[in-house]
Write a protein that holds these residues in place. Structure first.
Motif, short mmCIF file in Angstrom:
data_model
loop_
_atom_site.label_atom_id
_atom_site.label_comp_id
_atom_site.label_asym_id
_atom_site.label_seq_id
_atom_site.Cartn_x
_atom_site.Cartn_y
_atom_site.Cartn_z
N ASN A 37 127.59 11.52 42.42
CA ASN A 37 127.51 12.78 42.48
C ASN A 37 127.31 13.46 41.00
O ASN A 37 127.62 14.65 40.82
CB ASN A 37 128.85 13.30 43.10
N PHE A 38 126.94 12.34 40.21
CA PHE A 38 126.78 12.93 38.84
C PHE A 38 125.16 12.90 38.58
O PHE A 38 124.33 12.22 39.38
CB PHE A 38 127.04 12.19 37.87
N ARG A 62 137.07 12.23 36.69
CA ARG A 62 137.40 13.30 37.54
C ARG A 62 136.04 13.55 38.14
O ARG A 62 134.84 13.69 37.80
CB ARG A 62 137.67 14.63 36.75
N ARG A 63 136.25 13.88 39.54
CA ARG A 63 134.76 13.88 40.33
C ARG A 63 134.38 15.64 40.34
O ARG A 63 135.02 16.21 41.10
CB ARG A 63 134.99 13.48 41.74
N LYS A 64 133.43 15.83 39.60
CA LYS A 64 132.84 17.15 39.65
C LYS A 64 131.46 17.09 39.94
O LYS A 64 130.54 16.37 39.16
CB LYS A 64 133.12 17.57 38.08
N TRP A 65 130.88 17.72 40.93
CA TRP A 65 129.79 17.55 41.43
C TRP A 65 128.60 18.01 40.45
O TRP A 65 129.01 19.09 40.00
CB TRP A 65 129.55 18.68 42.74
N ASN A 67 127.93 17.26 37.49
CA ASN A 67 128.23 17.15 35.90
C ASN A 67 127.28 16.26 35.41
O ASN A 67 126.68 15.12 36.04
CB ASN A 67 129.63 16.55 35.54
N GLN A 164 131.05 12.33 30.47
CA GLN A 164 130.52 13.38 31.53
C GLN A 164 130.65 14.79 30.60
O GLN A 164 131.54 14.80 29.87
CB GLN A 164 131.13 13.42 32.96
N GLU A 165 129.84 15.64 31.16
CA GLU A 165 129.85 16.91 30.51
C GLU A 165 129.53 17.97 31.63
O GLU A 165 128.74 17.80 32.49
CB GLU A 165 128.63 17.15 29.47
N ASP A 166 130.19 19.09 31.70
CA ASP A 166 129.98 20.19 32.55
C ASP A 166 128.60 20.69 32.13
O ASP A 166 128.30 20.62 31.07
CB ASP A 166 131.13 21.32 32.45
N TRP A 167 128.10 21.53 32.84
CA TRP A 167 126.71 22.28 32.51
C TRP A 167 127.32 23.70 31.86
O TRP A 167 126.57 24.43 31.16
CB TRP A 167 126.00 22.76 33.87
#
Length: 167
Positions: A37-38, A62-65, A67, A164-167
Motif C-alpha cells: 500500500n505504499f 506503520r501502515r499508512k495508505w 505514503n 517512508q514519508e508522508d505526502w
C-alpha cells in the motif's frame, strides 16, 4: 546511527507473487513483503553510515495508505506462458566507516536453480567491483535471494526498505 549510538535497521525482505498478469503478480509480491500500500520509490545502491541491512520476514512499518517508501529492489517477472525459472537478490557490503553499498540483480533461466545461481554469481561479482572501485574492504557482507518457477504470471522480489514519508 540514531542519538543513542544504535544502528538504524534497513529491513531486507523477499517474496513471491502470483496474479492474472505480470503487473498483478508484482503487486502480490509487494503485498507479501508488507509494502503493497505504499508508493515505492527506487533508490540507487549506497547505504548511509549508521544503517544496517537485516533480513526480516516483514518490515515493521506503520501502515499508512499511499505514503512514499524508499527502497532498493530487485524483481524478476514472467507472464508464465511457459515454465520459467526466476530469481532476484540483493547483496550488500558494509565498510569500516559504517557506510556501504547494495547491489541488486534479477534474471530468468530454464529453471529456478540456474536463475538463482546466475543471480548469486552476479551479486558476488558486483560487490567485488564496487568494493574495488571504492578501495574498501568490507567489514560485513550479506545477501537475500529468492527464486521460483513461474507456472503462470509470477514475480520474485527482494527489497531493502529504507524509510517512508508522508505526502
Amino acid at each position: 546511527m540514531n542519538g543513542n549510538g544504535a544502528r538504524r535497521i534497513i529491513p531486507v525482505i523477499t517474496g513471491i507473487g502470483h496474479g492474472q498478469t505480470e503487473l498483478s503478480a508484482y503487486d502480490d509480491a509487494l503485498w507479501k513483503t508488507g509494502i503493497g500500500n505504499f508508493n515505492v520509490i527506487a533508490l540507487s545502491s549506497v547505504i548511509p553510515p549508521g544503517w544496517e541491512p537485516v533480513l526480516q520476514s516483514e518490515p515493521d512499518l506503520r501502515r499508512k495508505w499511499g505514503n512514499r517508501l524508499y527502497v532498493v529492489q530487485a524483481a524478476a517477472s514472467s507472464s508464465g506462458l511457459r515454465d520459467t525459472g526466476l530469481a532476484a537478490g540483493i547483496g550488500w557490503a558494509i565498510f569500516d566507516h559504517g557506510g556501504g553499498v547494495f547491489v541488486e540483480h534479477h534474471g530468468a533461466a530454464a529453471d529456478a536453480a540456474s536463475a538463482l545461481q546466475a543471480v548469486e554469481r552476479d551479486i558476488e561479482l558486483s560487490i567485488a567491483d564496487l568494493c574495488e572501485r571504492r578501495a574498501a574492504v568490507p567489514a560485513r557482507l550479506g545477501k537475500a535471494t529468492i527464486s521460483a518457477t513461474a507456472c503462470g504470471p509470477c514475480c520474485v522480489l527482494a527489497v531493502a526498505v529504507f524509510q517512508q514519508e508522508d505526502w
